[in-house]
Design a protein around this motif. Structure first.
Motif, PDB file in Angstrom:
ATOM      1  N   UNK A 174      -2.580  -0.710  -2.589  1.00 36.12           N
ATOM      2  CA  UNK A 174      -3.213  -0.870  -1.506  1.00 36.12           C
ATOM      3  C   UNK A 174      -4.799  -0.142  -1.825  1.00 36.12           C
ATOM      4  N   UNK A 175      -5.367   0.273  -0.539  1.00 30.96           N
ATOM      5  CA  UNK A 175      -6.698   0.791  -0.742  1.00 30.96           C
ATOM      6  C   UNK A 175      -6.919   2.069  -1.745  1.00 30.96           C
ATOM      7  N   UNK A 176      -5.646   2.647  -1.657  1.00 31.44           N
ATOM      8  CA  UNK A 176      -5.563   4.132  -2.285  1.00 31.44           C
ATOM      9  C   UNK A 176      -5.560   3.953  -3.701  1.00 31.44           C
ATOM     10  N   UNK A 177      -5.314   2.885  -4.205  1.00 31.08           N
ATOM     11  CA  UNK A 177      -5.194   2.623  -5.996  1.00 31.08           C
ATOM     12  C   UNK A 177      -6.523   3.221  -6.654  1.00 31.08           C
ATOM     13  N   UNK A 178      -7.407   2.733  -6.138  1.00 28.96           N
ATOM     14  CA  UNK A 178      -8.969   3.061  -7.125  1.00 28.96           C
ATOM     15  C   UNK A 178      -9.534   4.086  -6.110  1.00 28.96           C
ATOM     16  N   UNK A 179      -9.087   4.701  -5.228  1.00 29.35           N
ATOM     17  CA  UNK A 179      -9.642   5.985  -4.549  1.00 29.35           C
ATOM     18  C   UNK A 179      -9.655   7.284  -5.495  1.00 29.35           C
ATOM     19  N   UNK A 180     -10.356   8.305  -5.090  1.00 28.42           N
ATOM     20  CA  UNK A 180     -10.333   9.574  -5.710  1.00 28.42           C
ATOM     21  C   UNK A 180      -8.984  10.316  -5.829  1.00 28.42           C
ATOM     22  N   UNK A 181      -7.989   9.799  -5.051  1.00 28.43           N
ATOM     23  CA  UNK A 181      -6.755  10.569  -4.773  1.00 28.43           C
ATOM     24  C   UNK A 181      -6.830  11.831  -4.074  1.00 28.43           C
ATOM     25  N   UNK A 182      -7.544  12.040  -2.964  1.00 24.19           N
ATOM     26  CA  UNK A 182      -7.754  13.296  -2.151  1.00 24.19           C
ATOM     27  C   UNK A 182      -6.313  13.262  -1.276  1.00 24.19           C
ATOM     28  N   UNK A 183      -5.578  14.244  -1.442  1.00 23.92           N
ATOM     29  CA  UNK A 183      -4.310  14.576  -0.518  1.00 23.92           C
ATOM     30  C   UNK A 183      -4.556  15.820   0.578  1.00 23.92           C
ATOM     31  N   UNK A 184      -4.553  15.632   1.694  1.00 20.89           N
ATOM     32  CA  UNK A 184      -4.927  16.855   2.514  1.00 20.89           C
ATOM     33  C   UNK A 184      -3.464  17.100   3.030  1.00 20.89           C
ATOM     34  N   UNK A 185      -3.181  18.594   2.875  1.00 21.83           N
ATOM     35  CA  UNK A 185      -1.960  18.960   3.576  1.00 21.83           C
ATOM     36  C   UNK A 185      -2.390  19.795   4.911  1.00 21.83           C
ATOM     37  N   UNK A 186      -2.178  19.134   6.012  1.00 20.62           N
ATOM     38  CA  UNK A 186      -2.694  19.622   7.446  1.00 20.62           C
ATOM     39  C   UNK A 186      -2.287  18.654   8.315  1.00 20.62           C
ATOM     40  N   UNK A 187      -2.055  19.234   9.763  1.00 18.82           N
ATOM     41  CA  UNK A 187      -1.799  18.320  10.827  1.00 18.82           C
ATOM     42  C   UNK A 187      -2.925  18.468  11.590  1.00 18.82           C
ATOM     43  N   UNK A 188      -3.919  19.011  11.305  1.00 15.21           N
ATOM     44  CA  UNK A 188      -5.209  19.452  11.971  1.00 15.21           C
ATOM     45  C   UNK A 188      -6.336  17.978  12.112  1.00 15.21           C
ATOM     46  N   UNK A 189      -5.765  17.028  11.275  1.00 14.70           N
ATOM     47  CA  UNK A 189      -6.736  15.752  11.252  1.00 14.70           C
ATOM     48  C   UNK A 189      -5.817  14.682  10.414  1.00 14.70           C
ATOM     49  N   UNK A 212       0.773  -1.395   0.039  1.00 10.72           N
ATOM     50  CA  UNK A 212      -0.042   0.037   0.019  1.00 10.72           C
ATOM     51  C   UNK A 212       1.045   1.173   0.157  1.00 10.72           C
ATOM     52  N   UNK A 213       0.411   2.398   0.280  1.00 14.22           N
ATOM     53  CA  UNK A 213       0.965   3.562   0.201  1.00 14.22           C
ATOM     54  C   UNK A 213       2.267   3.597   0.973  1.00 14.22           C
ATOM     55  N   UNK A 214       2.009   3.139   2.399  1.00 12.41           N
ATOM     56  CA  UNK A 214       3.334   3.157   3.465  1.00 12.41           C
ATOM     57  C   UNK A 214       4.332   2.521   2.754  1.00 12.41           C
ATOM     58  N   UNK A 215       3.929   1.114   2.311  1.00  7.52           N
ATOM     59  CA  UNK A 215       5.175   0.040   1.777  1.00  7.52           C
ATOM     60  C   UNK A 215       5.801   0.730   0.547  1.00  7.52           C
ATOM     61  N   UNK A 216       5.164   1.307  -0.153  1.00  3.13           N
ATOM     62  CA  UNK A 216       5.433   2.073  -1.516  1.00  3.13           C
ATOM     63  C   UNK A 216       6.332   3.038  -1.246  1.00  3.13           C
ATOM     64  N   UNK A 217       6.104   3.655  -0.267  1.00  2.48           N
ATOM     65  CA  UNK A 217       7.027   5.084  -0.072  1.00  2.48           C
ATOM     66  C   UNK A 217       8.265   4.778   0.626  1.00  2.48           C
ATOM     67  N   UNK A 218       7.982   3.511   1.662  1.00  2.00           N
ATOM     68  CA  UNK A 218       9.216   2.652   2.427  1.00  2.00           C
ATOM     69  C   UNK A 218      10.152   2.468   1.482  1.00  2.00           C
ATOM     70  N   UNK A 219       9.595   1.636   0.301  1.00  2.00           N
ATOM     71  CA  UNK A 219      10.657   1.126  -0.817  1.00  2.00           C
ATOM     72  C   UNK A 219      11.190   2.132  -1.407  1.00  2.00           C
ATOM     73  N   UNK A 220      10.625   3.381  -1.871  1.00  2.00           N
ATOM     74  CA  UNK A 220      11.095   4.300  -2.649  1.00  2.00           C
ATOM     75  C   UNK A 220      12.085   4.854  -1.988  1.00  2.00           C
ATOM     76  N   UNK A 221      12.056   5.194  -0.609  1.00  2.00           N
ATOM     77  CA  UNK A 221      13.094   5.817   0.307  1.00  2.00           C
ATOM     78  C   UNK A 221      14.384   4.952   0.268  1.00  2.00           C
TER      79      UNK A 221
END
Length: 293
Positions: free
Chosen positions: A70-85, A13-22
């Motif tokens: 992961x579950x994000x592959x077929x989502x609409x790809x919303x990314x929120x830039x915040x620490x409030x939630x 999923x996204x966590x595993x992908x970016x771990x692999x990327x780094x």
């Protein structure tokens, strides 16, 4: 003799992908494999979305939830830039550092085809919306929001996969059934009985593997804490009803505190002109919303 790796990443999923990327970027000398019980990004196909069936048939491995992306592959790809939630990372890291990491992840997405267009709660139109909401005791949480679109989200993940596939080993259709310690190393038992070992294990099984992973943690003597779960109701309305919100901030997090018990409720996951899809989470049917760019 079990195959030995420097690093095994459990879950693509996204966590595993970016771990692999780094890891591939910073430590190209490491021998790395990433495992997932689902399929690669090109062969994931939900029979409902493909029009083959009318309702969930409980596939043994849910293609909507599992596989590269992961579950994000077929989502609409919303990314929120915040620490409030969106989680509790600020319990472990400084808020400024968290925002720097969020922007860094976005820069990787942009490099692989993501849009640079962003909605914001700091515009004059959003401020007017915030004041109007306060009149109803609704509090608009501050964030920037980027909408990639379901079709673009898939293309971005394909681009990331193409950039990674020659830098590490990916094993799809490969469930892990057991994690064991072997001295300072880890030994993993795979679904067909094969075993492999690694020096470092990054476990990112996502929602589909959460219950299984919790049991494995108990077996390894890892202390667990209870995490809160948000319970939501998805309501379909004509898009025009919320256009005065979605045209300004795309997705609003409007928080209301109930008078009787002081519970917090909020709006979330708006998908203007989108559609609702079913998800199978360990036998529990849930719903998600998709929206194309």
């Amino acid at each position: 003799m079990n195959p030995m790796y420097d690093v095994v990443i459990l879950g693509c999923g996204e966590a595993g992908i970016f771990a692999a990327y780094e890891l591939a970027r910073l430590h190209p000398d490491l021998k790395i494999t990433a495992l997932d019980q689902g399929r690669d990004i090109y062969h994931r196909s939900c029979p409902i979305v493909a029009g083959k069936v009318k309702e969930c048939i409980h596939c043994p491995v849910c293609d909507t939830m599992c596989g590269f992306g992961g579950a994000g592959a077929f989502s609409d790809g919303k990314f929120n830039f915040t620490t409030q939630f969106g989680g509790w990372l600020t319990d472990f890291m400084d808020a400024r550092e968290v925002m720097e990491l969020i922007d860094y992840v976005d820069s990787i997405n942009v490099a692989h085809g993501a849009t640079t267009e962003c909605f914001s709660t700091s515009t004059p139109e959003a401020r007017a919306l915030e004041r109007r909401a306060l009149a109803y005791d609704l509090h608009l949480l501050q964030a920037r929001c980027k909408h990639l679109g379901t079709e673009n989200n898939l293309r971005i993940l394909q681009n990331i996969y193409e950039g990674l596939k020659d830098k590490l080993e990916f094993r799809f259709n490969t469930p892990v059934t057991h994690i064991a310690r072997e001295g300072e190393d880890f030994r993993l038992t795979l679904g067909k009985g094969e075993e492999l070992s690694c020096r470092w294990l990054i476990a990112a099984p996502g929602r589909s593997g959460a219950e299984w992973f919790a049991e494995e943690c108990k077996g390894l003597g890892i202390h667990l804490i209870n995490n809160q779960v948000d319970i939501g109701v998805r309501v379909e309305l004509p898009a025009q009803v919320f256009e005065h919100i979605t045209d300004v901030v795309y997705e609003s997090k409007l928080v209301y505190r109930t008078k009787g018990y002081g519970d917090q409720v909020r709006t979330f996951c708006m998908n203007p002109y989108g559609h609702v899809v079913a998800e199978n989470v360990e036998g529990i049917n849930t719903v998600n919303g998709h929206s194309y760019a």
